[in-house]
Write a protein that holds these residues in place. Structure first.
Motif, PDB file in Angstrom:
ATOM      1  N   GLU A 243       0.823  -1.212   0.000  1.00 29.52           N
ATOM      2  CA  GLU A 243       0.000   0.000   0.000  1.00 29.52           C
ATOM      3  C   GLU A 243       0.851   1.253   0.000  1.00 29.52           C
ATOM      4  O   GLU A 243       0.514   2.239  -0.650  1.00 29.52           O
ATOM      5  CB  GLU A 243      -0.857   0.024   1.260  1.00 29.52           C
ATOM      6  CG  GLU A 243      -2.127  -0.731   1.131  1.00 29.52           C
ATOM      7  CD  GLU A 243      -3.072  -0.323   2.228  1.00 29.52           C
ATOM      8  OE1 GLU A 243      -2.883  -0.843   3.342  1.00 29.52           O
ATOM      9  OE2 GLU A 243      -3.947   0.503   1.978  1.00 29.52           O
TER      10      GLU A 243
ATOM     11  N   ILE B  41      -0.445   3.560  -2.633  1.00 27.81           N
ATOM     12  CA  ILE B  41      -1.619   4.298  -2.156  1.00 27.81           C
ATOM     13  C   ILE B  41      -1.820   5.577  -2.974  1.00 27.81           C
ATOM     14  O   ILE B  41      -0.872   6.270  -3.327  1.00 27.81           O
ATOM     15  CB  ILE B  41      -1.551   4.604  -0.642  1.00 27.81           C
ATOM     16  CG1 ILE B  41      -2.931   5.037  -0.159  1.00 27.81           C
ATOM     17  CG2 ILE B  41      -0.500   5.645  -0.323  1.00 27.81           C
ATOM     18  CD1 ILE B  41      -3.114   4.959   1.331  1.00 27.81           C
ATOM     19  N   GLY B  42      -3.080   5.822  -3.294  1.00 27.59           N
ATOM     20  CA  GLY B  42      -3.407   6.973  -4.129  1.00 27.59           C
ATOM     21  C   GLY B  42      -3.413   6.630  -5.603  1.00 27.59           C
ATOM     22  O   GLY B  42      -3.941   7.369  -6.422  1.00 27.59           O
ATOM     23  N   ARG B  43      -2.822   5.490  -5.978  1.00 26.32           N
ATOM     24  CA  ARG B  43      -2.824   5.073  -7.389  1.00 26.32           C
ATOM     25  C   ARG B  43      -2.916   3.547  -7.475  1.00 26.32           C
ATOM     26  O   ARG B  43      -2.276   2.901  -8.294  1.00 26.32           O
ATOM     27  CB  ARG B  43      -1.572   5.586  -8.103  1.00 26.32           C
ATOM     28  CG  ARG B  43      -0.379   5.652  -7.177  1.00 26.32           C
ATOM     29  CD  ARG B  43       0.841   6.276  -7.725  1.00 26.32           C
ATOM     30  NE  ARG B  43       1.972   5.553  -7.161  1.00 26.32           N
ATOM     31  CZ  ARG B  43       2.682   4.645  -7.783  1.00 26.32           C
ATOM     32  NH1 ARG B  43       2.463   4.372  -9.035  1.00 26.32           N
ATOM     33  NH2 ARG B  43       3.655   4.011  -7.177  1.00 26.32           N
ATOM     34  N   GLU B  44      -3.753   3.007  -6.588  1.00 26.26           N
ATOM     35  CA  GLU B  44      -3.918   1.560  -6.529  1.00 26.26           C
ATOM     36  C   GLU B  44      -4.552   1.053  -7.828  1.00 26.26           C
ATOM     37  O   GLU B  44      -5.372   1.739  -8.428  1.00 26.26           O
ATOM     38  CB  GLU B  44      -4.842   1.169  -5.365  1.00 26.26           C
ATOM     39  CG  GLU B  44      -4.363   1.606  -3.999  1.00 26.26           C
ATOM     40  CD  GLU B  44      -4.980   2.918  -3.567  1.00 26.26           C
ATOM     41  OE1 GLU B  44      -5.419   3.703  -4.446  1.00 26.26           O
ATOM     42  OE2 GLU B  44      -5.022   3.160  -2.353  1.00 26.26           O
TER      43      GLU B  44
ATOM     44  N   ARG C 126      -7.309  -0.630  -9.712  1.00 27.95           N
ATOM     45  CA  ARG C 126      -8.699  -0.791  -9.299  1.00 27.95           C
ATOM     46  C   ARG C 126      -9.550  -1.345 -10.444  1.00 27.95           C
ATOM     47  O   ARG C 126      -9.202  -1.197 -11.609  1.00 27.95           O
ATOM     48  CB  ARG C 126      -9.281   0.561  -8.883  1.00 27.95           C
ATOM     49  CG  ARG C 126      -8.708   1.093  -7.593  1.00 27.95           C
ATOM     50  CD  ARG C 126      -9.441   2.320  -7.149  1.00 27.95           C
ATOM     51  NE  ARG C 126      -9.329   3.401  -8.099  1.00 27.95           N
ATOM     52  CZ  ARG C 126      -9.889   4.583  -7.928  1.00 27.95           C
ATOM     53  NH1 ARG C 126     -10.602   4.824  -6.856  1.00 27.95           N
ATOM     54  NH2 ARG C 126      -9.751   5.524  -8.832  1.00 27.95           N
TER      55      ARG C 126
ATOM     56  N   ARG D 181     -10.285   3.560  -2.242  1.00 23.02           N
ATOM     57  CA  ARG D 181      -9.242   4.536  -2.009  1.00 23.02           C
ATOM     58  C   ARG D 181      -9.569   5.402  -0.808  1.00 23.02           C
ATOM     59  O   ARG D 181      -8.708   5.734  -0.010  1.00 23.02           O
ATOM     60  CB  ARG D 181      -9.106   5.420  -3.252  1.00 23.02           C
ATOM     61  CG  ARG D 181      -7.719   5.370  -3.803  1.00 23.02           C
ATOM     62  CD  ARG D 181      -7.640   6.033  -5.131  1.00 23.02           C
ATOM     63  NE  ARG D 181      -6.989   5.106  -6.038  1.00 23.02           N
ATOM     64  CZ  ARG D 181      -6.684   5.393  -7.273  1.00 23.02           C
ATOM     65  NH1 ARG D 181      -6.996   6.580  -7.769  1.00 23.02           N
ATOM     66  NH2 ARG D 181      -6.067   4.520  -8.020  1.00 23.02           N
TER      67      ARG D 181
ATOM     68  N   LEU E  66      -2.183  12.357  -1.007  1.00 21.56           N
ATOM     69  CA  LEU E  66      -3.541  11.893  -0.738  1.00 21.56           C
ATOM     70  C   LEU E  66      -4.433  13.082  -0.373  1.00 21.56           C
ATOM     71  O   LEU E  66      -3.965  14.053   0.205  1.00 21.56           O
ATOM     72  CB  LEU E  66      -3.511  10.873   0.400  1.00 21.56           C
ATOM     73  CG  LEU E  66      -2.646   9.652   0.134  1.00 21.56           C
ATOM     74  CD1 LEU E  66      -2.615   8.741   1.349  1.00 21.56           C
ATOM     75  CD2 LEU E  66      -3.172   8.891  -1.070  1.00 21.56           C
TER      76      LEU E  66
END
Lengths: 504, 337, 337
Positions: free
Chosen positions: A100, A104-107, A109, C205, C225
Motif C-alpha cells: 500500500e 496508495i493513491g494510485r492503486e 482498481r 481509495r 492523498l
C-alpha cells in the motif's frame, strides 16, 4: 561531458527576510549519476532542495528539467513531473502494508474496488527489481528504517524515475544497511536515474558519488568530480578559511589557565546509533571544544554527558565518583548544565517571561515547594540581564519576543545561576548576530577563567580553535583524536583530522 | 481604552455584564440585594451560588489543561463524592453530629485523592492520552457512584451537612465562601509557590522542561489530584444543596461546561499559560447564561444552543486559520473603497 | 514523524515467519475481544437457564442495532485519529425531528431522507470547521453536541409518540427464521451498513486514505492523498450514521425524545476501543467494532439474566474493559515501535 543534463538550475537566488539563503547558485544533474550536495549547516543545501521541489518559490534564476523551463507549485507537482524526494524521516505511513505504501493513491482498481492481489504482485515485482524480497502484505512498521527508506525509494521511482533526491537517507542506518541502500542506488543509476544525494558522512559520499557540488553560506563554491577532489580539499571548501572579523579574543586568556582537577571523566561512554564509545575528561578551568562536521556525533556526545539521552555502554565519573546519568536531573544534581542546540524547542520556553525562564532550572532543582523568593529572583535576573546585556532589559516580557541571541543569553543565564561545575553548550552562537556572538565567546572564556569546566560544541572551526584548550575531533560518529590546542594548531590541522580520520 | 479591550478577559467580562444587565429588562429587581434574616438574598447572589460547583470543577480543569491534559472524569468524581458522603451520613446514628459529617466529608475528599492519583498515574506513568485515560473513570465512575447508592437517590437530613451547600455565614452563602477559599488556596499555591510556573513550563514544552530538570511526572499527578479534589468538593456542595445524593444527575456533563469555562477564560487547550481568574469568570458566565435564559423566559434547555453558539464563536475567534480567512475577506472587500 | 527505530535487522527472517509474527500482534486486541465474547457467552449459557436460546443472541443484535450503526460511523472518525462527541445528540435530534414532522402529518417518504440529510449536513459542517479552521475535533464536535441537543430540546421538551404507519410497520416487522427466532428490520439495516462500511474501509481509495491519515497525516499529505477532503468526509459519514442510528432508534422506541441516547457517544467510543481500534488512529477493523458492540450488548444481557445485578454494573464492567484494552493497546504499540 557530452550528455544532456536532466536537470539544470542556473543563477538561483532565494532570499528570506533579512537573509540571502541562495545567491546565484548553479546546479546540474546528468542521467545515471549520483551527485552529492555538500555543505555545512546554513550552506543552503536544504533551501536548494526545497526550491527544486517547489516548496519555496525563487527570487531569481531558472530551473530546467530535460531542457524545459519548469516551475513547481509544490512537491506533488514536482513528483508528477519526475522529481521525487525521499527524506531522512521516511514520509510513509508505517501502519499500512508495504504494498500500500508503494501504491496508495494510485492503486490498481476495477470499478472502484482495489485489486489487492494485483497490487501485491506489482509491489513484489517492483521490489524484486531493487533486489528486495519483502512480504509486501506486512505492515511497513515491521521493517527496519533502512528497508522503509528503500520502500520509499521504490515508490518514488515507480511514480517518476527521472530525478531522485535522497536527503540524508543514511543518518540512522548502520553500515550493512548503508551498503544495501547503495546497492539500490547503483542499480537505479544503471537504469539512468539521476540521484541527488545529501549526506554528512564523507566516506559514504566518496564511495557512492560521481560528482559533488559544494555550497557555503548560500554561495556556490564549485562543482567537482569526486576522484579529482581529495577529502582534505573538500573539507576546506565546505568550512571555508576566512576568519571572522570579530575583535580577536585574547589568546593568552585561554592558554595560561592551568587545568585543574577533572570534573567529569567518561570511560567508554556510547550509545548505539548515536556515537561510538569514547573516553573524555574535562577539567575545571578548561574549555574543551568538540569539532567535526554536522552529523559527526558532536551533539550526541554533549547529550550523553548530560544524561539527555541514556548511554548504553560505558560509565561516567564525576568528581571521582561513578555516576549513572539516568536523566538530566541526575546530571544537574552533580553540577552539570546543558544548553541545547535547539534553542526554541529544547531551550527557552517561549510563553514564559525572561525572569521565569532564567530561574527555571534553579527552581526545578529546588522543587516546587521551595519557591525562590521574588526579591531574590529579581536580584538574580537583574544581575544576569545586566551581566549578559540581555535586551530588552525587561524581565517580564515573554521570551518569545526576544531575538535569537538574546534568547541564547537567557538560556545561559538560566544555567549560570545554578553555578554549575561543568557547562555544556551546544551551538550557542548559531544564528545570532555578530555582536552577541562575540559576547558569548568572551563570557565562556571568563567562566573558564573563573574555574568552570566548559564543553563547547560548534560547527565553526575558527570559534572552536579560538576558545578551546583541548579539541576533540569527531568523524562519522566516532571520537577520532584529541588535540592540545597549543601554538602550532590551526584550522588545517583539524580539517586534516576530520578529512582523514586519523586515529587517536 | 484599547489596552482594556485587548486584555485577555475583556470580552468574557463584557459578555457577562451584558448578560446580567439584560436581565433587568425582564426582572427589574435583578440587581437588588436584600437582607433577610441577616442573609443576603437576590438574583446576583443566586448567580454566584449556582455557579459554585462549576467554578470549582473549572478550577481543577484549568490546572490539568495547563499541563497539556484534560480530565473528563470530574462529573463522575462529583457523583462519587456526593454518594460517599451521603451514605456515611445516612449511616450515622445521629445525623446532627458535626464530627460524623466532617468524617464523611473527609472520606469523600480522601477517595477523590485516590481517584485523582489513578488518573494521574495513567497519564504520566503509563503514558495514556489524557482524554482516553480519564474516559475510563468517566464511564466506570458513574457506575461506581450508582453502585454505592444502589441507583437510588439517598436523602439525608443532616443540618451540619446542609450548611455546606445551603448555609449562610456572615450573611454570605457558605458554598460561595468555600469556593472563594478554594480559589484563594489555588491562587496562592500556584502563584506563591513555584507550582504555577513549573506546570506552565511542562505544558508549554515537555522537552525543554525535561532538559531544565523539571520532574513532570509528579506535577502532572498533582494536577489530576487537584482536579479530582475540586470535583469532590463541588460534588459535596451539589449534594448538600439538594440534601441528597443523586448519582445520575450529579455532575452530569459538567466536564464539558468546565472545559468551556476554561477556554472562555483564555487558557489554551494545548497547555501552558493558564488563568485561574479567567476560568472563574468563564464558569460564572456560563451560570449567568443559565439564569438569564430562565429570567428572560425562554426554555432553560435552550441554554445548550447558546453554549453551542458561544463555543463556536470562541473557537473560531481563537482559530488562526479562521482569522486569516476573515481578514482576507475583509481586505479584498475593502479594496475597492 | 514516525521515526521507527526498530533494531536493524540485517538478515530478515523468512516471509512466512514474519507474516505470522505481525499477524499475531496486529490482531491481538480483536482476538482478545472475540475470546472475551465467547467466554462471556459460555458463562451465560452455563449459568442461566434459557441463555442458550438462539433468540437471546439475536436480541443482542435487535437491542443494539442503532448502536452498531453509530459505532460504524465512529470507527471512520477514530481511524483518522479524530473523535466525534456529537453522535448521541444527533441521534436524539433525528428522533425528535422525525417524530415532530410525522406528527405534523408529513409523509414518511419525505421525513426519512430529510432527517438523514440533516445528520449528514451536520457532520459535514463539523468536518469543515475541523479541517478549514483547524479547530480541535474534540471542541468542534462538542459544539455540535450542544447544538444538536439544544435544537432537539428547543423543538420539543417532551417525548413525542410516533404513530406513522411506516414507522410502526418497521418497528413491528419481524424477519422470522423459525418459530420464536427472529430479527427486526433494523438489524438487517445495521448489518448492511456494517458490510458496506467494512467494504469501503478495505477496498476503496477513500477507506485506505482514512487509514493513511490515522497513521501519519503529514506523510499522507506528502504522498499526495486528499487529506482535507477525506477528513471532512469521515465526519460526514459519522453524521450520516448517527442520523441513521437515530432513525433505527425511533423505530425501536416509536418516539422522538430530546433525552434519547444520552451518553451514547461514550458507548460508541467504548465499543470502538474495545473492538481494538487504536484511538490514535490508523489501526483496527470494523469487524472489531462489531465485536465491541456485541460485547457491550452481551454484558447487558447477562446483567439482565442475573437479575440481582443492577444496570450500573454495566458501566463498571465497561470501564474495566476500557482500561484493560487501553493498556493492551499501549503494550502492543510499544512493542511495535
Amino acid at each position: 561531458m557530452t550528455e544532456r543534463t536532466v536537470l539544470e538550475m542556473t543563477g538561483i537566488r532565494k532570499t528570506f527576510p533579512g537573509v540571502v539563503a541562495l545567491d546565484g547558485v548553479d546546479f546540474r544533474l546528468f542521467p545515471g549519476e549520483v551527485h552529492a550536495l555538500m555543505g555545512e549547516n546554513g550552506a543552503g543545501k536544504s533551501t536548494l532542495i526545497k526550491v527544486l521541489t517547489g516548496v519555496y518559490g525563487i527570487d531569481g534564476g531558472d530551473i530546467r528539467l530535460a531542457g524545459e523551463p519548469v516551475h513547481f507549485a509544490g512537491p506533488l507537482q514536482a513528483q508528477q513531473a519526475g522529481v521525487s524526494t525521499v527524506y531522512q524521516e521516511v514520509n510513509l505511513c508505517t501502519n499500512l502494508s508495504v504494498a500500500e505504501n508503494i501504491f496508495i493513491g494510485r492503486e490498481p482498481r476495477r470499478l472502484g474496488r482495489i485489486r489487492w492481489g494485483e497490487m501485491r504482485r506489482r509491489a513484489s515485482a517492483l521490489l524484486a527489481g531493487l533486489d528486495l524480497d519483502l512480504d509486501v502484505a506486512a505492515p511497513l512498521s515491521s521493517y527496519s528504517l533502512a528497508i522503509q527508506q528503500m520502500v520509499a525509494i521504490a515508490r518514488a521511482v515507480d511514480i517518476s524515475a527521472k530525478v531522485l533526491i535522497l536527503d540524508e537517507p543514511t543518518s540512522s542506518l548502520d553500515a550493512s544497511e548503508v551498503e544495501r541502500l547503495f546497492e539500490v542506488m547503483r542499480r537505479l543509476k544503471r537504469d539512468g536515474v539521476a540521484i541527488l544525494f545529501v549526506s554528512h558522512f564523507l566516506d559514504q559520499v566518496y564511495e557512492i558519488a560521481d560528482r559533488m557540488t559544494v555550497l557555503r553560506n548560500g554561495r556556490l563554491i564549485g562543482e567537482y568530480r569526486t576522484e579529482e577532489l581529495p577529502q582534505m580539499q573538500l573539507v576546506t571548501k565546505m568550512i571555508g578559511k576566512e576568519l571572522t572579523v570579530l575583535d580577536r579574543l585574547d589568546d593568552e586568556a585561554r592558554t595560561t589557565a592551568a587545568p585543574g582537577e577533572p570534573v567529569i571523566a567518561a570511560h567508554g561512554l556510547g550509545r548505539t546509533g548515536a556515537v561510538q564509545p569514547f573516553d573524555l575528561t574535562i577539567r575545571s578551568g578548561q574549555i574543551v571544544g568538540l569539532a567535526g562536521l554536522l552529523g559527526s556525533g558532536r551533539t550526541e556526545v554533549a547529550r550523553l554527558l548530560y544524561g539527555a539521552d541514556r548511554a548504553d555502554s560505558g560509565h561516567v565519573e564525576i568528581g571521582g565518583e561513578q555516576v549513572t546519568l539516568r536523566a538530566p536531573r541526575t546530571a544537574m544534581r552533580h553540577g552539570i548544565a546543558f544548553s541545547s542546540e535547539n534553542r526554541r524547542t529544547e531551550g527557552v520556553i517561549g510563553d514564559l517571561t525572561v525572569r521565569e525562564n532564567i530561574v527555571l532550572a534553579l527552581q526545578a532543582a529546588r522543587g516546587w515547594s521551595r519557591p525562590i523568593p521574588r526579591r531574590r529572583q529579581d536580584e538574580l535576573v537583574a544581575k544576569y540581564v545586566k551581566a549578559l546585556d540581555i535586551r530588552p532589559a525587561d524581565p517580564e516580557i515573554p521570551v518569545r519576543n526576544l531575538s535569537g541571541g538574546n534568547q541564547q543569553k537567557v538560556l545561559l543565564a538560566r544555567w549560570l545561576i545554578t553555578e554549575p561545575k561543568l557547562l555544556i553548550v551546544d551551538e550557542p552562537t548559531r544564528g545570532i548576530d555578530v555582536g552577541a556572538k562575540a559576547e558569548i565567546q568572551k563570557l565562556l572564556v571568563e567562566l573558564a577563567g573563573g574555574g568552570m569546566a566548559v564543553l563547547f560544541v560548534s560547527a565553526e572551526l575558527e570559534e572552536v580553535l579560538r576558545l578551546s584548550h583541548t579539541i576533540e575531533v569527531l568523524r562519522d560518529r566516532r571520537l577520532v583524536e584529541e588535540i592540545e590546542n597549543t601554538g602550532g594548531v590551526d584550522a588545517d590541522r583539524i580539517m586534516q583530522t576530520i578529512a582523514s580520520g586519523a586515529t587517536a | 481604552m484599547t489596552a482594556l479591550t485587548r486584555h485577555r478577559l475583556f470580552w468574557p467580562a463584557a459578555v457577562l455584564v451584558v448578560l446580567l444587565v439584560s436581565n433587568v429588562f425582564f426582572a427589574p429587581r435583578f440587581f437588588s440585594i436584600t437582607v433577610h434574616d441577616g442573609h443576603l438574598y437576590g438574583s446576583l447572589i443566586d448567580v454566584l451560588r449556582s455557579s459554585t460547583p462549576l467554578v470549582l470543577v473549572a478550577l481543577g480543569m484549568t490546572v490539568v489543561i495547563a499541563t497539556g491534559g484534560i480530565d473528563l472524569s470530574v462529573g463522575s468524581v462529583m457523583a462519587i463524592a456526593g454518594a460517599v458522603a451521603c451514605l456515611m451520613i445516612g449511616d450515622l446514628p445521629n445525623q446532627d453530629s458535626v464530627g460524623g459529617v466532617l468524617l464523611a466529608v473527609a472520606a469523600a475528599i480522601g477517595l477523590a485523592v485516590v481517584l485523582g492519583l489513578w488518573n494521574g498515574v495513567l497519564v504520566s506513568v503509563i503514558g495514556i492520552q489524557p482524554i482516553i485515560a480519564t474516559l475510563i473513570l468517566m464511564v466506570a465512575g458513574r457506575g461506581i457512584a450508582q453502585l454505592l447508592t444502589s441507583g437510588q437517590i439517598i436523602n439525608v437530613s443532616s443540618p451540619p451537612f446542609r450548611v455546606i451547600g445551603a448555609g449562610y455565614f456572615l450573611a454570605l452563602p457558605v458554598s460561595v465562601l468555600i469556593v472563594a477559599a478554594v480559589v484563594a488556596i489555588a491562587v496562592v499555591l500556584t502563584r506563591r509557590s513555584a507550582l504555577g510556573v513549573l506546570v506552565e513550563a511542562v505544558g508549554a514544552s515537555p522537552t525543554a522542561s525535561r532538559l531544565a530538570g523539571i520532574r513532570a511526572r509528579g506535577l502532572t499527578i498533582m494536577a489530576y489530584v487537584f482536579a479530582a479534589v475540586c470535583a469532590a468538593v463541588a460534588g459535596l456542595i451539589f449534594s448538600s444543596n439538594v440534601a441528597s445524593a443523586d448519582s445520575n444527575a450529579a455532575g452530569n456533563l459538567i466536564e464539558l461546561d468546565a472545559i468551556l469555562a476554561v477556554v472562555i477564560g483564555g487558557t489554551a487547550l494545548t497547555g501552558g499559560r493558564f488563568s485561574l481568574a479567567g476560568s472563574v469568570l468563564g464558569a460564572v458566565l456560563i451560570s449567568a447564561l443559565d439564569i438569564t435564559t430562565y429570567t428572560i423566559g425562554i426554555p432553560a434547555e435552550t441554554t445548550l444552543l447558546f453554549k453551542a453558539v458561544v463555543v463556536v464563536v470562541l473557537c473560531l475567534s481563537q482559530s488562526a486559520a479562521f482569522r486569516a480567512v476573515v481578514l482576507r475577506r475583509r481586505r479584498t472587500a475593502g479594496a475597492p473603497a | 514523524m514516525t521515526a521507527v527505530t526498530s533494531p536493524p535487522r540485517t538478515a530478515p527472517p523468512t516471509s512466512a515467519a514474519r507474516r505470522r509474527r505481525w499477524a499475531d500482534r496486529r490482531h491481538v486486541p480483536v482476538l482478545v475481544t472475540l475470546a472475551l465474547l465467547v467466554g462471556m457467552y459460555g458463562t451465560g449459557v452455563a449459568n442461566y437457564e434459557n441463555f442458550s436460546d438462539t433468540q437471546v443472541l439475536l436480541n443482542v443484535f435487535v437491542d443494539n442495532a442503532f448502536l452498531l450503526v453509530v459505532a460504524a460511523g465512529m470507527t471512520f472518525v477514530i481511524l483518522t485519529g479524530g473523535i466525534d462527541l456529537s453522535v448521541g445528540a444527533v441521534v436524539a435530534l433525528t428522533t425528535v425531528v422525525a417524530a415532530t414532522l410525522l406528527h405534523a402529518g408529513w409523509p414518511a417518504a419525505v421525513v426519512l431522507p430529510l432527517v438523514l440529510l440533516m445528520g449528514t449536513l451536520l457532520g459535514l459542517g463539523m468536518g469543515a470547521v475541523i479541517h478549514y479552521f483547524k479547530v480541535e475535533p474534540f471542541i468542534a464536535t462538542l459544539a455540535g453536541m450542544f447544538l444538536a441537543r439544544g435544537l432537539s430540546l428547543l423543538i420539543n421538551r417532551n417525548s413525542i409518540p410516533i404513530t406513522d404507519p411506516f414507522w410502526t410497520a418497521m418497528a413491528q416487522k419481524r424477519i422470522r427464521f423459525a418459530p420464536g427466532i427472529f430479527i427486526s428490520t433494523s438489524v438487517v439495516i445495521a448489518l448492511v451498513v456494517v458490510l458496506v462500511a467494512a467494504y469501503v474501509l478495505a477496498y476503496t481509495r477513500f477507506g485506505r486514505t482514512v487509514y493513511a491519515i490515522g497513521g501519519n497525516a503529514d506523510s499522507a499529505l506528502l504522498m499526495g492523498l486528499p487529506v482535507g477532503r477525506t477528513r471532512i468526509a469521515v465526519y460526514t459519514v459519522s453524521g450520516f450514521c448517527s442520523s441513521l442510528g437515530g432513525v433505527l432508534l425511533s423505530f425501536y422506541m416509536l418516539s422522538g425524545y430530546s433525552l434519547h441516547a444520552q451518553g451514547m457517544e461514550l458507548d460508541a467510543i467504548a465499543a470502538v476501543v474495545i473492538g481494538g481500534v487504536l484511538l490514535t488512529g490508523g489501526s483496527g477493523y470494523l469487524f472489531g467494532t462489531v465485536l465491541g458492540v456485541l460485547l457491550l450488548g452481551l454484558i447487558q444481557t447477562i446483567i439482565t439474566f442475573q437479575g440481582t445485578l443492577s444496570s450500573w454494573w454495566t458501566k463498571i464492567v465497561i470501564g474495566i474493559l476500557l482500561f484493560g484494552f487501553i493498556v493492551l493497546q499501549r503494550l502492543v504499540t510499544r512493542r511495535a515501535r
